[in-house]
Design an enzyme around this catalytic site. Structure first.
Site, mmCIF file in Angstrom:
data_model
loop_
_atom_site.group_PDB
_atom_site.id
_atom_site.type_symbol
_atom_site.label_atom_id
_atom_site.label_comp_id
_atom_site.label_asym_id
_atom_site.label_seq_id
_atom_site.Cartn_x
_atom_site.Cartn_y
_atom_site.Cartn_z
ATOM 1 N N TRP A 102 0.834 -1.208 0.000
ATOM 2 C CA TRP A 102 0.000 0.000 0.000
ATOM 3 C C TRP A 102 0.858 1.244 0.000
ATOM 4 C CZ3 TRP A 102 -4.373 -1.038 -1.897
ATOM 5 C CH2 TRP A 102 -5.067 -2.203 -1.574
ATOM 6 N N ASP A 171 -1.615 6.535 6.368
ATOM 7 C CA ASP A 171 -2.697 5.678 5.884
ATOM 8 C C ASP A 171 -2.967 4.688 7.013
ATOM 9 O OD1 ASP A 171 -4.306 3.747 4.764
ATOM 10 O OD2 ASP A 171 -2.938 3.216 3.138
ATOM 11 N N LYS A 195 -12.281 -1.936 7.002
ATOM 12 C CA LYS A 195 -11.575 -2.853 7.896
ATOM 13 C C LYS A 195 -12.075 -2.715 9.335
ATOM 14 C CE LYS A 195 -8.620 -3.187 4.267
ATOM 15 N NZ LYS A 195 -7.835 -2.313 3.399
HETATM 16 C C1 LIG Z 1 -7.254 -1.906 2.265
HETATM 17 C C2 LIG Z 1 -6.180 -0.887 2.280
HETATM 18 C C3 LIG Z 1 -6.075 0.099 1.287
HETATM 19 C C4 LIG Z 1 -6.993 0.156 0.096
HETATM 20 O O1 LIG Z 1 -8.195 0.681 0.430
HETATM 21 P P1 LIG Z 1 -9.313 1.001 -0.676
HETATM 22 O O2 LIG Z 1 -10.396 1.544 0.177
HETATM 23 O O3 LIG Z 1 -9.642 -0.282 -1.348
HETATM 24 O O4 LIG Z 1 -8.749 1.987 -1.616
HETATM 25 C C5 LIG Z 1 -5.075 1.034 1.413
HETATM 26 N N1 LIG Z 1 -4.215 1.011 2.449
HETATM 27 C C6 LIG Z 1 -4.284 0.067 3.403
HETATM 28 C C7 LIG Z 1 -3.298 0.093 4.530
HETATM 29 C C8 LIG Z 1 -5.264 -0.904 3.347
HETATM 30 O O5 LIG Z 1 -5.331 -1.849 4.309
#
Ligand SMILES: *Cc1c(COP(=O)(O)O)cnc(C)c1O
Length: 359
Positions: A102, A171, A195
């Site tokens: 990511w 993030d 999540k």
């Molecule tokens: C799942 C995830 C993403 C992607 O998220 P989307 O909502 O599908 O764009 C980005 N960063 C992390 C750390 C994730 O776990």
């Protein structure tokens, strides 16, 4: 009632009580005679949901008044691009710590917008740990420093966040709301909801109000943080149903005793699994080095491919879903977000012990 134990990485488990409440209110929300999905986003009945979700998140995460909370769309992936579009201007540099796939994706979007620099990376060690050697004393001409707080695919998580004198961005898609953090340390935190916060469709952005003022005004209005901040995330139609479910999840967190209680439960759940891995005499091997282990995604391998397949098949027969590792790393991964109950982890550990004994 199905007895599936949901270890999905995302979208992931939601608290059963949240789903039940949503079901009970689905066709008649709060006496309106309509579903919350059918309400105008400008109506009083919806506004209550919207405002409450925002205020509740602020209170649960202890978000200071210096920061705003936005409900956007497009997931964390959209933030990978929106962040540099807003802040990577005037020849500044976006600094990135690479700790997994990511982070790489976040970086590659920023590369399209402006100058970037990788300050640390654990790629050479297949992202089995959070980078250790952080040269963060001097980050010349920085727009910001970006990190990924929990690496969903590799199962690593930051312990202490770095102290830096440039804007810090994280993030936190896969560990927001899982533990106490000092929000004031960050200029921006973003997270796709699917999540720990709720269903997919809403992206939470926590951003320092003063920083928004420094953003690039030459980009389309819809992409500016300022647009959404000024309009209380009602510039265009927000994902109303997702925000409604988010508000129910926040009620659930409060009912658990708040974020501290949730954190202790998460530690207990993760310890169960890591203890099982560590006491398996090498039958199960954790992917993450111990000091970087994630309390959200527990990644491990078995001695060979055949046993891994057998493990996943038997787990599935017992109603344990989502244990296969990400397609890019293989092996197994148990995602044990907030809504995954302790009993699910206990049952998984019991199965792991029995499986090891037989094989
Ligand atoms: C799942 C995830 C993403 C992607 O998220 P989307 O909502 O599908 O764009 C980005 N960063 C992390 C750390 C994730 O776990």
């Amino acid at each position: 009632m199905s007895k599936v134990l949901n270890f999905n990485a995302g979208p992931a488990a939601l608290p059963r009580s949240v789903l039940e409440q949503a079901q009970a209110e689905l066709v008649d929300f709060n006496g309106t005679g309509m579903s919350v999905m059918e309400l105008s986003h400008r109506s009083g009945a919806y506004d209550e949901v919207h405002v409450q979700a925002k205020e509740q998140l602020k209170s649960i995460m202890n978000i200071p008044d210096t920061h705003d909370v936005l409900f956007l769309q497009g997931g964390a992936s959209h933030q990978f691009a929106m962040l540099p579009m807003n802040f990577l201007h005037s020849n500044k540099v976006g600094y990135y710590v690479l700790s997994g796939s990511w982070s790489e994706k976040a970086l590659s979007e920023a590369e399209k917008i402006g100058d970037t620099k990788v300050v640390a990376s654990s790629k050479e060690d297949t992202y089995s740990h959070i980078p250790k050697e952080l040269a963060l004393d001097s980050l010349p001409n920085a727009a910001y420093l970006h990190l990924t707080s929990n690496n969903t695919i590799f199962g690593t998580q930051w312990g202490n966040f770095p102290d830096v004198n440039v804007p810090l961005v994280a993030d936190m898609s896969s560990d927001i709301l899982s533990k106490e953090i000092d929000v004031s340390k960050f200029d921006c935190i973003y997270a796709g909801a699917q999540k720990n916060l709720g269903p997919s469709g809403v992206t939470v952005v926590i951003i320092r109000k003063d920083w928004i003022k420094e953003a690039n005004k030459a980009i389309p209005k819809i992409l500016q943080y300022e647009t959404h901040a000024k309009a209380n995330s009602l510039y265009n139609t927000p994902p109303t149903f997702s925000i409604y479910i988010l508000s129910l999840v926040l009620n659930w967190v409060e009912a658990q005793g708040g974020i501290g209680a949730v954190q202790r439960m998460n530690e207990q759940k993760a310890n169960l699994l890591y203890d099982c891995i560590d006491s398996s005499e090498g039958f199960y091997k954790g992917h993450a080095s111990k000091e970087s282990r994630s309390n959200m995604n527990v990644t491990f391998t078995l001695p060979n491919k055949e046993l891994t397949e057998k493990f996943l098949k038997e787990a599935k027969e017992l109603g344990m879903s989502g244990l296969n590792g990400h397609r890019s790393v293989g092996g197994c991964r148990a995602s044990i977000y907030n809504a995954v109950p302790l009993e699910a982890c206990e049952q998984l550990v019991e199965f792991m012990k029995i499986f090891k004994g037989k094989n």
